[in-house]
Scaffold this motif. Structure first.
Motif, mmCIF file in Angstrom:
data_model
loop_
_atom_site.group_PDB
_atom_site.id
_atom_site.type_symbol
_atom_site.label_atom_id
_atom_site.label_comp_id
_atom_site.label_asym_id
_atom_site.label_seq_id
_atom_site.Cartn_x
_atom_site.Cartn_y
_atom_site.Cartn_z
ATOM 1 N N ARG A 7 1.073 -1.273 -0.076
ATOM 2 C CA ARG A 7 -0.203 0.059 -0.171
ATOM 3 C C ARG A 7 0.372 0.800 -0.297
ATOM 4 O O ARG A 7 1.653 0.940 0.406
ATOM 5 N N THR A 8 0.155 2.203 -0.129
ATOM 6 C CA THR A 8 1.186 3.449 -0.520
ATOM 7 C C THR A 8 1.389 3.465 1.251
ATOM 8 O O THR A 8 2.594 4.305 0.438
ATOM 9 N N LEU A 35 9.082 4.920 -6.188
ATOM 10 C CA LEU A 35 8.355 3.720 -5.545
ATOM 11 C C LEU A 35 6.924 3.793 -5.251
ATOM 12 O O LEU A 35 6.419 3.018 -5.656
ATOM 13 N N TYR A 36 6.783 5.432 -5.349
ATOM 14 C CA TYR A 36 4.872 5.354 -5.254
ATOM 15 C C TYR A 36 4.870 5.005 -6.916
ATOM 16 O O TYR A 36 3.833 5.191 -6.411
ATOM 17 N N GLU A 37 5.468 5.676 -7.831
ATOM 18 C CA GLU A 37 4.834 5.002 -9.165
ATOM 19 C C GLU A 37 4.339 3.690 -9.218
ATOM 20 O O GLU A 37 3.932 3.485 -10.024
ATOM 21 N N SER A 38 5.189 2.812 -8.894
ATOM 22 C CA SER A 38 5.108 1.364 -9.199
ATOM 23 C C SER A 38 4.897 0.695 -7.342
ATOM 24 O O SER A 38 5.116 -0.882 -7.559
ATOM 25 N N PHE A 42 5.151 -4.360 -5.948
ATOM 26 C CA PHE A 42 5.196 -5.067 -4.750
ATOM 27 C C PHE A 42 4.634 -5.558 -4.430
ATOM 28 O O PHE A 42 3.079 -5.400 -4.155
ATOM 29 N N THR A 43 4.762 -6.547 -3.329
ATOM 30 C CA THR A 43 4.503 -7.526 -2.069
ATOM 31 C C THR A 43 5.167 -7.288 -1.188
ATOM 32 O O THR A 43 6.501 -6.826 -1.301
ATOM 33 N N VAL A 44 4.733 -7.274 0.542
ATOM 34 C CA VAL A 44 5.436 -6.793 1.678
ATOM 35 C C VAL A 44 4.514 -7.697 2.361
ATOM 36 O O VAL A 44 3.720 -8.547 2.335
#
Length: 163
Positions: A7-8, A35-38, A42-44
Protein backbone atom coordinates in the motif's frame (compact mmCIF):
# COMPACT_ATOMS: atom_id res chain seq x y z
CA UNK A 1 3.51 -11.97 9.83
CA UNK A 2 1.38 -11.09 6.84
CA UNK A 3 2.36 -11.26 3.14
CA UNK A 4 0.20 -8.91 1.08
CA UNK A 5 0.18 -6.39 -1.77
CA UNK A 6 1.92 -3.15 -0.83
CA UNK A 7 0.00 0.00 0.00
CA UNK A 8 1.14 3.57 -0.35
CA UNK A 9 1.78 3.81 3.39
CA UNK A 10 4.27 0.91 3.05
CA UNK A 11 6.63 2.91 0.82
CA UNK A 12 8.56 4.41 3.75
CA UNK A 13 9.30 0.88 5.01
CA UNK A 14 10.27 -0.30 1.53
CA UNK A 15 12.53 2.77 1.25
CA UNK A 16 14.26 1.80 4.52
CA UNK A 17 14.85 -1.77 3.30
CA UNK A 18 16.33 -0.55 0.01
CA UNK A 19 18.49 1.98 1.84
CA UNK A 20 19.86 -0.76 4.10
CA UNK A 21 21.10 -2.81 1.10
CA UNK A 22 21.95 -0.19 -1.54
CA UNK A 23 25.22 1.14 -0.01
CA UNK A 24 26.84 -2.33 -0.33
CA UNK A 25 25.57 -2.65 -3.93
CA UNK A 26 23.25 -5.52 -2.99
CA UNK A 27 20.24 -3.58 -4.33
CA UNK A 28 19.92 -0.66 -6.69
CA UNK A 29 18.71 2.50 -5.04
CA UNK A 30 15.45 3.89 -6.34
CA UNK A 31 13.95 7.34 -6.09
CA UNK A 32 11.05 7.54 -3.65
CA UNK A 33 8.78 8.88 -6.39
CA UNK A 34 9.58 5.74 -8.42
CA UNK A 35 8.55 3.56 -5.48
CA UNK A 36 5.20 5.34 -5.24
CA UNK A 37 4.71 5.05 -9.00
CA UNK A 38 5.28 1.30 -8.82
CA UNK A 39 3.56 0.53 -5.48
CA UNK A 40 1.12 -1.82 -7.26
CA UNK A 41 4.08 -4.02 -8.29
CA UNK A 42 5.22 -4.63 -4.70
CA UNK A 43 4.45 -7.41 -2.26
CA UNK A 44 5.39 -6.83 1.37
CA UNK A 45 5.90 -8.85 4.52
CA UNK A 46 4.50 -6.96 7.49
CA UNK A 47 4.82 -7.55 11.22
CA UNK A 48 2.39 -5.30 13.03
CA UNK A 49 2.69 -2.03 11.14
CA UNK A 50 6.33 -2.52 10.13
CA UNK A 51 7.47 -3.62 6.66
CA UNK A 52 10.04 -6.38 7.20
CA UNK A 53 10.34 -7.59 3.61
CA UNK A 54 9.47 -6.64 0.06
CA UNK A 55 9.69 -7.69 -3.55
CA UNK A 56 8.22 -6.51 -6.83
CA UNK A 57 6.98 -7.99 -10.09
CA UNK A 58 7.54 -5.79 -13.13
CA UNK A 59 5.95 -6.97 -16.41
CA UNK A 60 8.30 -6.60 -19.39
CA UNK A 61 6.29 -8.30 -22.15
CA UNK A 62 3.26 -10.50 -22.78
CA UNK A 63 4.88 -13.59 -21.28
CA UNK A 64 7.84 -12.07 -19.40
CA UNK A 65 8.24 -10.26 -16.09
CA UNK A 66 11.10 -9.31 -13.80
CA UNK A 67 11.36 -9.94 -10.07
CA UNK A 68 12.82 -6.80 -8.51
CA UNK A 69 13.87 -5.44 -5.14
CA UNK A 70 13.54 -8.59 -3.01
CA UNK A 71 14.77 -7.64 0.45
CA UNK A 72 14.21 -8.75 4.02
CA UNK A 73 15.24 -6.93 7.16
CA UNK A 74 18.63 -8.24 8.27
CA UNK A 75 17.40 -9.80 11.55
CA UNK A 76 14.85 -11.95 9.65
CA UNK A 77 17.14 -13.18 6.87
CA UNK A 78 17.24 -16.97 6.69
CA UNK A 79 13.86 -17.36 8.40
CA UNK A 80 11.77 -17.98 5.24
CA UNK A 81 10.35 -14.47 4.80
CA UNK A 82 12.03 -13.98 1.42
CA UNK A 83 10.74 -17.37 0.26
CA UNK A 84 7.17 -16.39 1.18
CA UNK A 85 7.51 -13.08 -0.68
CA UNK A 86 8.97 -14.77 -3.78
CA UNK A 87 6.27 -17.48 -3.73
CA UNK A 88 3.64 -14.72 -3.66
CA UNK A 89 5.35 -12.92 -6.56
CA UNK A 90 5.49 -16.16 -8.59
CA UNK A 91 1.78 -16.76 -7.91
CA UNK A 92 1.02 -13.20 -9.03
CA UNK A 93 3.03 -13.69 -12.24
CA UNK A 94 1.08 -16.85 -13.03
CA UNK A 95 -2.24 -15.12 -12.38
CA UNK A 96 -1.25 -12.40 -14.87
CA UNK A 97 -0.44 -15.00 -17.54
CA UNK A 98 3.31 -14.53 -17.41
CA UNK A 99 5.21 -17.62 -18.57
CA UNK A 100 8.78 -16.61 -17.64
CA UNK A 101 10.21 -14.51 -14.82
CA UNK A 102 13.63 -12.98 -14.82
CA UNK A 103 15.88 -11.61 -12.07
CA UNK A 104 19.30 -10.03 -11.60
CA UNK A 105 20.74 -11.25 -8.35
CA UNK A 106 23.70 -12.02 -6.15
CA UNK A 107 21.49 -14.55 -4.32
CA UNK A 108 21.73 -17.33 -6.90
CA UNK A 109 21.21 -20.11 -4.34
CA UNK A 110 18.00 -18.48 -3.06
CA UNK A 111 16.53 -17.96 -6.53
CA UNK A 112 17.84 -21.35 -7.70
CA UNK A 113 15.85 -23.00 -4.91
CA UNK A 114 12.74 -21.56 -6.57
CA UNK A 115 13.61 -22.95 -10.01
CA UNK A 116 15.47 -19.99 -11.50
CA UNK A 117 18.38 -20.90 -13.78
CA UNK A 118 21.36 -18.84 -14.91
CA UNK A 119 20.94 -17.56 -18.48
CA UNK A 120 23.28 -16.26 -21.15
CA UNK A 121 22.32 -14.20 -24.18
CA UNK A 122 18.77 -13.01 -24.79
CA UNK A 123 16.05 -15.66 -24.59
CA UNK A 124 13.47 -13.89 -26.79
CA UNK A 125 12.63 -14.05 -30.46
CA UNK A 126 14.20 -11.39 -32.74
CA UNK A 127 10.91 -9.51 -33.30
CA UNK A 128 10.27 -9.26 -29.53
CA UNK A 129 13.89 -8.20 -29.01
CA UNK A 130 13.32 -5.30 -31.42
CA UNK A 131 10.18 -4.25 -29.54
CA UNK A 132 11.91 -4.45 -26.16
CA UNK A 133 14.71 -2.23 -27.44
CA UNK A 134 12.16 0.61 -27.45
CA UNK A 135 11.77 0.44 -23.67
CA UNK A 136 13.41 3.03 -21.43
CA UNK A 137 13.37 0.58 -18.52
CA UNK A 138 16.81 -0.33 -17.20
CA UNK A 139 15.56 -3.83 -16.30
CA UNK A 140 14.70 -4.47 -19.94
CA UNK A 141 18.20 -3.39 -20.97
CA UNK A 142 19.68 -5.77 -18.39
CA UNK A 143 17.45 -8.60 -19.59
CA UNK A 144 18.51 -8.00 -23.18
CA UNK A 145 22.15 -7.97 -21.98
CA UNK A 146 22.75 -4.71 -23.82
CA UNK A 147 26.29 -3.37 -23.85
CA UNK A 148 24.96 0.09 -22.94
CA UNK A 149 24.16 -1.07 -19.40
CA UNK A 150 27.44 -2.87 -18.79
CA UNK A 151 29.11 0.05 -16.97
CA UNK A 152 26.15 0.21 -14.59
CA UNK A 153 25.84 -3.45 -13.69
CA UNK A 154 26.53 -4.58 -10.16
CA UNK A 155 28.16 -7.82 -11.30
CA UNK A 156 25.11 -9.86 -10.47
CA UNK A 157 23.75 -12.92 -12.24
CA UNK A 158 20.92 -13.05 -14.78
CA UNK A 159 18.46 -15.85 -13.97
CA UNK A 160 15.18 -17.03 -15.51
CA UNK A 161 12.36 -19.27 -14.35
CA UNK A 162 9.78 -20.83 -16.69
CA UNK A 163 6.31 -21.04 -15.16
Amino acid sequence: MQIRPARTNDIKGIRQLIDSYAPQGRLLSKETVTLYESVQEFTVAVEGDQVVGCGALHVLWEDLAEVRTVAVTENLRGKGVGHQILDSIIDRAQSLGVKRIFCLTFETKFFGSHGFEVIEGTPVEPEIYQELLRSYDAGVAEFLDLESVKPNTLGNTRMLKKL
